[in-house]
Design a protein around this motif. Structure first.
Motif, PDB file in Angstrom:
ATOM      1  N   GLU A  85       0.826  -1.216   0.000  1.00 45.33           N
ATOM      2  CA  GLU A  85       0.000   0.000   0.000  1.00 45.33           C
ATOM      3  C   GLU A  85       0.859   1.264   0.000  1.00 45.33           C
ATOM      4  O   GLU A  85       0.528   2.256  -0.642  1.00 45.33           O
ATOM      5  CB  GLU A  85      -0.942  -0.002   1.212  1.00 45.33           C
ATOM      6  N   GLN A 105       4.290   0.756  -3.110  1.00 44.23           N
ATOM      7  CA  GLN A 105       4.013   0.923  -4.535  1.00 44.23           C
ATOM      8  C   GLN A 105       4.325   2.327  -5.029  1.00 44.23           C
ATOM      9  O   GLN A 105       4.703   2.522  -6.190  1.00 44.23           O
ATOM     10  CB  GLN A 105       2.564   0.577  -4.854  1.00 44.23           C
ATOM     11  N   TYR A 106       4.224   3.324  -4.158  1.00 45.79           N
ATOM     12  CA  TYR A 106       4.437   4.690  -4.615  1.00 45.79           C
ATOM     13  C   TYR A 106       5.918   4.979  -4.873  1.00 45.79           C
ATOM     14  O   TYR A 106       6.250   5.801  -5.729  1.00 45.79           O
ATOM     15  CB  TYR A 106       3.828   5.671  -3.622  1.00 45.79           C
ATOM     16  N   LEU A 126       2.360  11.973 -10.699  1.00 40.62           N
ATOM     17  CA  LEU A 126       2.163  11.340  -9.394  1.00 40.62           C
ATOM     18  C   LEU A 126       0.791  11.668  -8.822  1.00 40.62           C
ATOM     19  O   LEU A 126       0.131  10.800  -8.236  1.00 40.62           O
ATOM     20  CB  LEU A 126       3.266  11.779  -8.432  1.00 40.62           C
ATOM     21  N   ILE A 127       0.339  12.902  -9.002  1.00 45.62           N
ATOM     22  CA  ILE A 127      -0.986  13.293  -8.504  1.00 45.62           C
ATOM     23  C   ILE A 127      -2.080  12.482  -9.210  1.00 45.62           C
ATOM     24  O   ILE A 127      -3.005  11.975  -8.569  1.00 45.62           O
ATOM     25  CB  ILE A 127      -1.211  14.806  -8.714  1.00 45.62           C
ATOM     26  N   GLY A 136      -6.082   0.176  -9.209  1.00 49.63           N
ATOM     27  CA  GLY A 136      -5.689  -0.185  -7.857  1.00 49.63           C
ATOM     28  C   GLY A 136      -6.595  -1.230  -7.245  1.00 49.63           C
ATOM     29  O   GLY A 136      -6.137  -2.176  -6.594  1.00 49.63           O
ATOM     30  N   MET A 176      -6.034   5.353  -5.861  1.00 46.01           N
ATOM     31  CA  MET A 176      -6.581   5.342  -4.511  1.00 46.01           C
ATOM     32  C   MET A 176      -7.751   6.297  -4.312  1.00 46.01           C
ATOM     33  O   MET A 176      -8.841   5.866  -3.903  1.00 46.01           O
ATOM     34  CB  MET A 176      -5.468   5.682  -3.507  1.00 46.01           C
ATOM     35  N   ILE A 177      -7.580   7.564  -4.608  1.00 41.21           N
ATOM     36  CA  ILE A 177      -8.565   8.571  -4.180  1.00 41.21           C
ATOM     37  C   ILE A 177      -9.920   8.371  -4.845  1.00 41.21           C
ATOM     38  O   ILE A 177     -10.957   8.310  -4.169  1.00 41.21           O
ATOM     39  CB  ILE A 177      -8.028   9.981  -4.463  1.00 41.21           C
ATOM     40  N   LEU A 204      -1.746   9.577 -10.640  1.00 43.12           N
ATOM     41  CA  LEU A 204      -1.631   8.177 -10.201  1.00 43.12           C
ATOM     42  C   LEU A 204      -2.283   7.979  -8.835  1.00 43.12           C
ATOM     43  O   LEU A 204      -2.980   6.978  -8.610  1.00 43.12           O
ATOM     44  CB  LEU A 204      -0.161   7.767 -10.147  1.00 43.12           C
ATOM     45  N   LEU A 205      -2.057   8.905  -7.914  1.00 39.44           N
ATOM     46  CA  LEU A 205      -2.710   8.829  -6.606  1.00 39.44           C
ATOM     47  C   LEU A 205      -4.231   8.845  -6.749  1.00 39.44           C
ATOM     48  O   LEU A 205      -4.935   8.090  -6.073  1.00 39.44           O
ATOM     49  CB  LEU A 205      -2.256   9.989  -5.727  1.00 39.44           C
ATOM     50  N   ALA A 206      -4.722   9.702  -7.645  1.00 41.06           N
ATOM     51  CA  ALA A 206      -6.162   9.788  -7.851  1.00 41.06           C
ATOM     52  C   ALA A 206      -6.718   8.499  -8.434  1.00 41.06           C
ATOM     53  O   ALA A 206      -7.747   7.985  -7.979  1.00 41.06           O
ATOM     54  CB  ALA A 206      -6.486  10.977  -8.756  1.00 41.06           C
TER      55      ALA A 206
END
Length: 276
Positions: free
Chosen positions: A92, A95-96, A202-203, A233, A210-211, A205-207
């Motif tokens: 979790e 991965q980043y 990166l932003i 994800g 996960m988000i 990818l986070l969205a």
């Protein structure tokens, strides 16, 4: 009788020097990308960060399991857990760091302008992206195997009697984790080719990872939950967990691979449409 004049023997033809082995344009491009990846410090720092994150995450998760099993509240006792589950849960955060390795493989060249040199040496945009994807997938898969080993080595002694490490199951979980990291690494590479900025990539990818899917699941509406199940994800999570619901693990793997392929296709289109 006069003797015929002796004729000088014809010199033997000079042996031709052996031709240099030709590796072909694709193999040469792969070799160039491989060299570039290992010649920058960010690769080594990213790998070190991933190893430290893995060790810290696996150790913390194992401590939680041991503490929950030995506290005064029997309602939260998880019982014996597999080491492989700790390996998977540690992804979790890990991965980043691996995503950074994938996106930097191309965004760093946009930032420094060295992609122009790359494209002069290999004019085919598709070949450039394909070779970067091949190198990124290979490195992140092997890195994933190493990180899985680190997580298992850290978690096993911390879990103690609350941990179980069947050989076959642990190997499967480590290999599945490596496959997941390889695919999200390629996903990061493709998005990096489209967005060109490491921060913006990166932003996004986070969205995507996960988000957005968490927001859809929080609503607890069936339709939105099914949509969330299609995000990379969540699909990767179903694959790693071996879930049969809402789809078999292989479907989760294929969905994640589809996202990675779509990101590469979008990256190729962006490279062909815009100058480096």
């Amino acid at each position: 009788m006069n003797a015929l004049p002796a004729t000088a023997p014809h010199p033997a033809p000079a042996a031709e020097p052996p031709s240099a082995p030709s590796s072909g344009p694709l193999a040469g491009a792969v070799a160039a990308e491989w060299t570039k990846l290992w010649s920058v410090r960010s690769t080594w720092w990213t790998m070190l960060s991933a190893a430290l994150l893995t060790a810290a995450s696996a150790g913390q998760l194992a401590i939680y399991v041991a503490n929950d099993n030995t506290n005064d509240d029997p309602a939260d006792d998880p019982g014996i857990v597999t080491v492989g589950s700790i390996v998977i849960d540690s992804l979790e955060l890990t991965q980043y760091a691996v995503l950074a390795l994938g996106l930097l493989a191309i965004t760093a060249e946009f930032s420094t302008g060295t992609l122009r040199t790359t494209l002069r040496c290999t004019p085919s945009r598709g070949r450039v992206l394909l070779t970067k994807a091949a190198v990124t997938a290979t490195v992140t898969f092997v890195l994933g195997l190493l990180l899985g080993g680190v997580a298992a080595l850290v978690a096993t002694p911390v879990l103690g009697r609350w941990g179980d490490a069947p050989l076959g199951g642990t190997i499967r979980d480590v290999a599945a984790s490596a496959a997941y990291l390889a695919l999200v690494g390629v996903l990061a590479l493709g998005l990096g080719a489209v967005l060109r900025s490491p921060v913006l990539t990166l932003i996004v990818l986070l969205a995507v990872l996960m988000i957005v899917p968490l927001s859809l699941q929080e609503a607890d509406i069936t339709v939105l939950t099914r949509i969330a199940d299609g995000f990379p994800g969540v699909a990767g999570g179903h694959f790693l967990a071996g879930d049969a619901d809402p789809y078999p693990p292989v479907v989760g793997l294929l969905l994640l691979a589809g996202w990675a392929a779509a990101a590469l296709a979008a990256g190729r289109a962006a490279l062909r449409r815009r100058d480096a």
